[in-house]
Design an enzyme around this catalytic site. Sequence first.
Site, PDB file in Angstrom:
ATOM      1  N   LYS A 150      32.007  28.627  31.308  1.00  0.00           N
ATOM      2  CA  LYS A 150      31.023  28.254  32.788  1.00  0.00           C
ATOM      3  C   LYS A 150      30.284  28.962  32.879  1.00  0.00           C
ATOM      4  CE  LYS A 150      34.723  25.718  34.556  1.00  0.00           C
ATOM      5  NZ  LYS A 150      36.177  26.356  36.001  1.00  0.00           N
TER       6      LYS A 150
ATOM      7  N   GLY B 228      36.999  21.874  35.974  1.00  0.00           N
ATOM      8  CA  GLY B 228      37.301  21.835  37.303  1.00  0.00           C
ATOM      9  C   GLY B 228      38.421  23.134  37.402  1.00  0.00           C
TER      10      GLY B 228
ATOM     11  N   LYS C 285      30.261  28.078  41.554  1.00  0.00           N
ATOM     12  CA  LYS C 285      31.409  28.336  42.935  1.00  0.00           C
ATOM     13  C   LYS C 285      31.770  29.453  42.194  1.00  0.00           C
ATOM     14  CE  LYS C 285      34.353  27.463  38.530  1.00  0.00           C
ATOM     15  NZ  LYS C 285      35.561  28.976  38.563  1.00  0.00           N
TER      16      LYS C 285
ATOM     17  N   TRP D 192      41.539  30.689  28.694  1.00  0.00           N
ATOM     18  CA  TRP D 192      41.920  29.299  28.976  1.00  0.00           C
ATOM     19  C   TRP D 192      41.375  28.582  27.500  1.00  0.00           C
ATOM     20  CZ3 TRP D 192      42.766  25.577  31.530  1.00  0.00           C
ATOM     21  CH2 TRP D 192      42.686  24.861  31.724  1.00  0.00           C
TER      22      TRP D 192
ATOM     23  N   SER E  92      44.023  29.601  34.892  1.00  0.00           N
ATOM     24  CA  SER E  92      44.489  29.732  32.984  1.00  0.00           C
ATOM     25  C   SER E  92      46.105  30.091  33.693  1.00  0.00           C
ATOM     26  CB  SER E  92      43.904  29.767  31.898  1.00  0.00           C
ATOM     27  OG  SER E  92      43.840  31.813  32.480  1.00  0.00           O
TER      28      SER E  92
ATOM     29  N   ARG F 259      38.894  36.160  38.116  1.00  0.00           N
ATOM     30  CA  ARG F 259      38.421  37.405  38.483  1.00  0.00           C
ATOM     31  C   ARG F 259      37.186  37.848  39.166  1.00  0.00           C
ATOM     32  NH1 ARG F 259      39.662  35.366  33.105  1.00  0.00           N
ATOM     33  NH2 ARG F 259      37.709  34.203  32.603  1.00  0.00           N
ATOM     34  N   ASN F 260      36.568  36.400  39.669  1.00  0.00           N
ATOM     35  CA  ASN F 260      35.137  36.453  40.260  1.00  0.00           C
ATOM     36  C   ASN F 260      35.313  37.074  41.528  1.00  0.00           C
ATOM     37  OD1 ASN F 260      32.625  35.568  38.345  1.00  0.00           O
ATOM     38  ND2 ASN F 260      33.700  33.875  38.286  1.00  0.00           N
TER      39      ASN F 260
ATOM     40  N   GLU G 130      31.696  35.884  35.029  1.00  0.00           N
ATOM     41  CA  GLU G 130      30.586  35.333  34.800  1.00  0.00           C
ATOM     42  C   GLU G 130      30.050  35.023  35.950  1.00  0.00           C
ATOM     43  OE1 GLU G 130      29.847  34.245  31.723  1.00  0.00           O
ATOM     44  OE2 GLU G 130      31.066  34.078  30.583  1.00  0.00           O
TER      45      GLU G 130
END
Length: 305
Positions: free
Chosen positions: A80, A108, A163, A12, A112, A227-228, A253
């Site tokens: 984040k 937003g 989120k 990012w 990336s 990734r999450n 994260e």
Amino acid sequence: MPNLTILGGGAWGSALANLGGKKGSRVNLWSRSSSFNLESVITGADVVVSAVSMKGVGATVDRLLALELSPSTIIVTVTKGLDPASTRTPSQIWQNAFPNNSIVVLSGPNLSEEVQQGLPAATVAASSDLAAAKQVQNIYSSDIFRVYVNEDPLGTELGGTLKNVFAIAAGVCDGLQLGTNAKSALLTRALPEMIRVGVRLGARAETFYGLSGLGDLLATCNSPLSRNYRVGFGLAKGKSLEQILHELQSTAEGVNTTNVLIDLANQREIEVPVSRQVYRLLNGEITPEQAVLSLMERALKPEIL
């Protein structure tokens, strides 16, 4: 044109460096592996963008404090997450350290990899200093990247942070092949949970209906680029959390955020049923199937409270 410094050479951070240069800004990209020192890219910077991971925010703040950053420099945070020790957001940490600087949150539905490919996207620049938010808007707006502004940095930041917890749940949903009905129900119930937490922490409810809330929720919960999402998907396929994180070779994260969020929810007595099942799953208390069952067997209630 403004001088722009990006701190953090991840995906990012690199994308933001490219976007910042599209309109002629002078851009410096710095990371811990850079051959040049931090002071050289901070001196004369009009805007500093912090694109470091949550665990790196404290050290980055300390580095900049030692360099006596100019109070006219705008600090933009795109991290984040929530700090485990203080439960504060990145922008709160930055504002506490630099009370005389304008802090802007940029958040937003911005995967990336898609932005790097030049695919169109939109985001939000939020700050209590609207003039600073508009300056960041002007720097980053282009034919592929549309930037809106608002004056709720906390809500904008929490949307992008919370989120990630629901993205883990969405990955589980898809990994178990529960279908479109289940996925739609999950995302619909995730939004009021996000709003409930945000409002209790001081954010505006309407912010979560925008790009940094609902928009980011839809993007992150529906893409294997997240990734999450891949954490949840991997857990549903029987992989251990340690194995998944090793395979990712980068930070998810949402794992840390989930743990901090449950601490906050317990302290403030906030109802977070989806997040609580994600927490139990990440900490090995239940299986993915048991997490789904726990949500389905909750006490019956009205939809809107």
